[in-house]
Design a protein around this motif. Structure first.
Motif, mmCIF file in Angstrom:
data_model
loop_
_atom_site.group_PDB
_atom_site.id
_atom_site.type_symbol
_atom_site.label_atom_id
_atom_site.label_comp_id
_atom_site.label_asym_id
_atom_site.label_seq_id
_atom_site.Cartn_x
_atom_site.Cartn_y
_atom_site.Cartn_z
ATOM 1 N N GLU A 468 0.581 -1.353 0.079
ATOM 2 C CA GLU A 468 -0.139 0.026 -0.028
ATOM 3 C C GLU A 468 0.921 1.071 -0.099
ATOM 4 O O GLU A 468 1.936 1.103 0.334
ATOM 5 C CB GLU A 468 -0.982 0.038 1.344
ATOM 6 N N TYR A 469 0.203 2.258 -0.455
ATOM 7 C CA TYR A 469 0.780 3.672 -0.569
ATOM 8 C C TYR A 469 0.234 4.591 0.562
ATOM 9 O O TYR A 469 -0.832 4.431 0.904
ATOM 10 C CB TYR A 469 0.720 4.349 -1.712
ATOM 11 N N LEU A 470 1.000 5.334 1.116
ATOM 12 C CA LEU A 470 0.565 6.133 2.268
ATOM 13 C C LEU A 470 0.953 7.733 1.890
ATOM 14 O O LEU A 470 1.906 8.004 1.397
ATOM 15 C CB LEU A 470 1.259 5.915 3.767
ATOM 16 N N GLU A 471 -0.113 8.553 2.088
ATOM 17 C CA GLU A 471 0.249 10.140 1.856
ATOM 18 C C GLU A 471 0.057 10.829 2.973
ATOM 19 O O GLU A 471 -0.698 10.634 3.875
ATOM 20 C CB GLU A 471 -0.986 10.480 0.840
ATOM 21 N N PRO A 472 0.929 11.997 3.251
ATOM 22 C CA PRO A 472 0.620 12.736 4.388
ATOM 23 C C PRO A 472 -0.598 13.462 4.600
ATOM 24 O O PRO A 472 -1.215 14.101 3.549
ATOM 25 C CB PRO A 472 1.863 13.721 4.521
ATOM 26 N N VAL A 473 -1.273 13.599 5.911
ATOM 27 C CA VAL A 473 -2.417 14.388 5.854
ATOM 28 C C VAL A 473 -2.191 15.435 7.001
ATOM 29 O O VAL A 473 -1.290 15.351 7.866
ATOM 30 C CB VAL A 473 -3.550 13.347 6.253
ATOM 31 N N VAL A 474 -2.995 16.454 7.098
ATOM 32 C CA VAL A 474 -3.021 17.414 7.969
ATOM 33 C C VAL A 474 -4.195 17.801 8.523
ATOM 34 O O VAL A 474 -5.170 17.686 7.965
ATOM 35 C CB VAL A 474 -2.252 18.890 7.417
ATOM 36 N N LEU A 475 -4.189 18.237 9.872
ATOM 37 C CA LEU A 475 -5.558 18.765 10.245
ATOM 38 C C LEU A 475 -5.298 20.304 10.272
ATOM 39 O O LEU A 475 -4.784 21.074 10.950
ATOM 40 C CB LEU A 475 -5.533 18.483 11.869
ATOM 41 N N GLY A 476 -6.430 20.824 9.267
ATOM 42 C CA GLY A 476 -6.553 22.052 8.926
ATOM 43 C C GLY A 476 -7.569 22.961 9.746
ATOM 44 O O GLY A 476 -8.638 22.343 9.939
ATOM 45 N N THR A 477 -7.156 23.922 10.180
ATOM 46 C CA THR A 477 -8.369 24.995 10.909
ATOM 47 C C THR A 477 -8.523 26.030 9.725
ATOM 48 O O THR A 477 -7.641 26.905 9.464
ATOM 49 C CB THR A 477 -7.750 25.564 12.412
ATOM 50 N N ILE A 478 -9.676 26.405 9.609
ATOM 51 C CA ILE A 478 -10.340 27.633 8.855
ATOM 52 C C ILE A 478 -11.229 28.421 9.403
ATOM 53 O O ILE A 478 -12.265 27.833 10.042
ATOM 54 C CB ILE A 478 -10.782 26.938 7.603
ATOM 55 N N ILE A 479 -11.041 29.585 9.649
ATOM 56 C CA ILE A 479 -11.996 30.651 10.251
ATOM 57 C C ILE A 479 -12.406 31.524 9.203
ATOM 58 O O ILE A 479 -11.444 32.113 8.493
ATOM 59 C CB ILE A 479 -11.180 31.143 11.461
ATOM 60 N N THR A 480 -13.631 31.533 9.207
ATOM 61 C CA THR A 480 -14.184 32.338 7.904
ATOM 62 C C THR A 480 -15.611 32.924 8.447
ATOM 63 O O THR A 480 -16.114 32.608 9.208
ATOM 64 C CB THR A 480 -14.514 31.650 6.767
ATOM 65 N N PRO A 481 -15.956 34.230 7.781
ATOM 66 C CA PRO A 481 -17.317 34.714 7.691
ATOM 67 C C PRO A 481 -18.281 33.520 7.523
ATOM 68 O O PRO A 481 -18.006 33.066 6.469
ATOM 69 C CB PRO A 481 -17.358 36.049 7.211
ATOM 70 N N ASP A 482 -19.492 33.819 8.016
ATOM 71 C CA ASP A 482 -20.293 32.689 7.948
ATOM 72 C C ASP A 482 -20.778 32.667 6.490
ATOM 73 O O ASP A 482 -21.304 31.462 5.963
ATOM 74 C CB ASP A 482 -21.560 32.531 9.034
ATOM 75 N N GLU A 483 -20.897 33.640 5.739
ATOM 76 C CA GLU A 483 -21.574 33.832 4.510
ATOM 77 C C GLU A 483 -20.700 33.017 3.369
ATOM 78 O O GLU A 483 -21.180 32.699 2.340
ATOM 79 C CB GLU A 483 -21.791 35.393 4.088
ATOM 80 N N TYR A 484 -19.514 32.944 3.888
ATOM 81 C CA TYR A 484 -18.712 32.081 2.798
ATOM 82 C C TYR A 484 -18.589 30.568 3.151
ATOM 83 O O TYR A 484 -17.680 29.723 2.477
ATOM 84 C CB TYR A 484 -17.265 32.880 2.718
ATOM 85 N N THR A 485 -19.216 30.210 4.153
ATOM 86 C CA THR A 485 -19.125 28.539 4.778
ATOM 87 C C THR A 485 -19.435 27.712 3.493
ATOM 88 O O THR A 485 -18.626 26.950 3.161
ATOM 89 C CB THR A 485 -20.053 28.541 5.763
#
Length: 669
Positions: A468-485
């Motif tokens: 099997e192959y493995l790829e790196p993953v990240v835990l991303g945090t996004i803060i945005t105004p609610d109209e762009y959610t």
């Protein structure tokens, strides 16, 4: 002869240089100094002479541990860290108050050009509070996610932080990440709400955000305007009252932590150290716990903000140390220094930086290889988070594969090479480190491990050799105004993201957490996010390990020959799109030949995309006016056979400028 001839300012400057040298060498002050008149009042004399006097007067022993405070300023990009640092330097009399004090601690050209902090900088401030003289060691840190390693190292030398938040923008993604770095290090956190003078500032809203997210009471927030200096003095009082002194002991054997370093071509390595115990002075013989090499200390001092030598450094203090380290491998970040014949238990140090992006780097001209090698070695000492592996390429020659913490980190490193060392380089398309789990016992024995890491796409093993192959993953945090959610969620889904959490931090702003494949965000994710949110969304990420993925190696062929430099690892579902894009860019970049050039993207033996560079055409029938049709057919057949033969023997060489154009376009997509 004193005083020297010439105008007053020149005489003052000349005397200032004399005074400075005399102070450094321990010589008496020139007897003519009081009689210089106008020259003595010049800028040169007042500035340099007072500097020399300070070097003689500063006695670090008069700052007991209980009168020392070590703290960092942390924040999201452009929330006012460096501006607050400028005001603190002015308030404590460390620098003169002038209109030109902007980003005083940002000493690199790239920092001033881009308006961001790239390298953490230290300054020792002397401040009188309620009749006591305090030593405040300030560390100004970067705010971009790519330089979080600089922040984590800086926090190891501190007992508290100033968490700066913009009163207009509120809490951003990197604000959250930096808070948790400080929280995990068990440091005191002082929230500072900056830019309250702005028209749209809403400090009360930001107070509620801080209380909700970080559980810090709103009455502990300090509201300031660093630009115009409003209420900044209360920050200094809070540092003294709320941040504890370091837990250090002068009488114990020396333990000094190396948390940063720079390279000086005349003096060697200049190590930034935090003394946890003991005393160090010029002439002491010290030992590195990492290399076990012994050195004699040539100079110790503090940064004020420029280097200011002192007789000694004591427990709890932060300063610099020069001990004749000439080789870049001798100065290990996180190393513990101790006195010869007084060995101690090494300090924990730091987790080594984990490169998130790899790129090949080659000199434009191979004759510059040795100069570039020397430049990279010196710059990696200043930036220890860069990893270096030797590499070579048929088209580009000998070079290196460098590991960076992100795309901005790569761009800044490249810019510093050009500005500080006058080096011109070719950078290949950035890739991320993949892993492959080997299936064959023979291969496991050959590699000496079951799981191998792939940083060069050309070394990607065939599917038949791995389970099997493995790829790196990240835990991303996004803060945005609610109209762009909605738009943000669609962008994340298109990048194979998995949503982990969603939280409203106030009435108008949403915090989203996603598990994202690193190769989906490393190049253009941030730009796309900013574009669809009109610039309001912020993004930060942290390493989250590896996950199984259907990865394939995509070769780029020119007339059937593989171009090694353009080999790419992609997810199976996106192979056709990426292959077509690279083929189109190559078609626009390659010069035409006398024969046709086939540009193909292939996975194994299967061609998934193709473009063609047409051959130069010659009208062989131009001189045939009427006549027998068979004559024309013979000429056309002969031309076709000639082109077919030429295509077989013709060798397609990709010019360097075409490589640069394709690689740059691919990295900017």
């Amino acid at each position: 002869m004193w005083p020297p001839a010439g105008p007053a300012w020149w005489r003052g400057r000349a005397l200032a240089v004399w005074v400075t040298r005399a102070a450094c060498l321990g010589l008496p002050r020139p007897p003519c100094a009081p009689t210089l008149g106008a020259a003595g009042e010049s800028w040169g004399l007042s500035r340099l002479y007072s500097s020399a006097e300070r070097k003689e007067k500063v006695d670090m022993s008069r700052f007991p541990v209980e009168n020392i405070r070590n703290f960092s300023i942390i924040a999201h990009v452009d929330h006012g860290k460096s501006t607050l640092a400028d005001r603190l330097l002015e308030l404590t009399g460390t620098i003169d108050k002038t209109k030109n004090n902007k980003q005083v601690l940002d000493k690199l050209q790239v920092e001033r050009e881009r308006g961001i902090t790239v390298k953490a900088q230290t300054a020792s401030l002397f401040y009188n509070h309620e009749g006591k003289q305090y030593l405040l060691n300030l560390i100004d840190t970067p705010g971009h996610v790519d330089f979080s390693y600089e922040v984590s190292r800086s926090l190891s030398a501190c007992q508290g932080v100033l968490l700066v938040v913009d009163a207009n923008e509120g809490i951003q993604a990197q604000t959250v990440a930096n808070f948790f770095l400080a929280f995990e290090a068990q440091l005191s956190v002082i929230p500072v709400i900056n830019k309250i003078d702005l028209k749209n500032a809403d400090p009360e809203r930001v107070e509620k955000q801080i209380e909700k997210l970080f559980d810090i009471p709103s009455d502990e927030c300090i509201k300031i305007s660093a630009k115009i200096g409003t209420n900044v003095e209360s920050v200094l009082r809070a540092v003294i009252e709320r941040i504890p002194p370091p837990n250090a002991h002068r009488k114990d054997p020396l333990r000094a932590l190396v948390f940063d370093s720079t390279f000086d071509q005349y003096r060697g390595v200049v190590a930034s150290v935090a003394l946890f115990d003991g005393v160090v002075s010029k002439g002491d013989k010290i030992v590195s716990a990492h290399t076990q090499k012994a050195y004699e200390v040539n100079e110790v001092g503090v940064l004020n903000p420029n280097e200011q030598p002192t007789h000694k450094l004591y427990a709890g203090q932060v300063g610099y140390l020069i001990a004749g380290m000439k080789d870049v491998t001798e100065a290990q970040i996180g190393d513990t220094l101790y006195l010869h014949k007084q060995p101690v238990e090494p300090l924990p140090g730091f987790k080594s930086a984990k490169p998130m992006v790899f790129a090949g780097m080659y000199p434009v001209d191979q004759s510059e290889y040795n100069n570039l090698k020397s430049a990279i070695e010196k710059l990696t000492l200043n930036d220890s988070s860069v990893t270096v592996h030797r590499d070579s390429s048929l088209a580009l020659g000998a070079g290196w594969r460098l590991g960076f913490l992100g795309l901005l980190h790569m761009e800044v490193f490249n810019q510093r090479l050009e500005q500080e060392y006058n080096a011109s380089v070719i950078l290949t398309t950035p890739t991320v480190p993949y892993k492959a789990v080997l299936s064959s016992a023979k291969l496991i024995k050959e590699y000496r491990e079951k799981e191998i890491t792939i940083i060069n796409p050309a070394q990607f093993p065939d599917k038949s050799k791995v389970s099997e192959y493995l790829e790196p993953v990240v835990l991303g945090t996004i803060i945005t105004p609610d109209e762009y959610t909605g738009k943000v969620m669609m962008l994340c889904q298109a990048r194979r993201a998995v949503q982990k959490n969603m939280m409203f931090i106030d009435q108008n702003r949403v915090m989203l957490k996603y598990l994202l494949p690193l190769n989906e965000i490393v190049v253009d994710f941030y730009d796309s996010l900013k574009s669809l949110s009109s610039g309001y969304a912020s993004f930060d990420y942290e390493d989250a390990g590896y996950q199984t993925a259907e990865l394939v190696k995509m070769d780029i062929l020119l007339n059937g020959n593989v171009v090694e430099e353009l080999i790419t690892i992609v997810h199976k579902d996106k192979a056709h799109t990426v292959g077509k894009t690279i083929c189109e860019r190559l078609k626009d970049s390659l010069p035409r030949q006398l024969f046709e050039i086939a540009i193909q993207a292939a996975i194994g033996s299967k061609i998934i995309a193709r473009e063609t560079v047409k051959a130069y055409r010659k009208n062989v029938l131009a001189k045939c006016y009427g006549g027998d049709i068979t004559r024309k057919m013979k000429l056309l057949k002969r031309q076709a056979e000639g082109k077919k033969k030429l295509r077989k023997v013709g060798n397609v060489e990709v010019p360097k400028d075409a490589f640069i154009k394709v690689l740059k376009a691919h990295s900017d997509k």
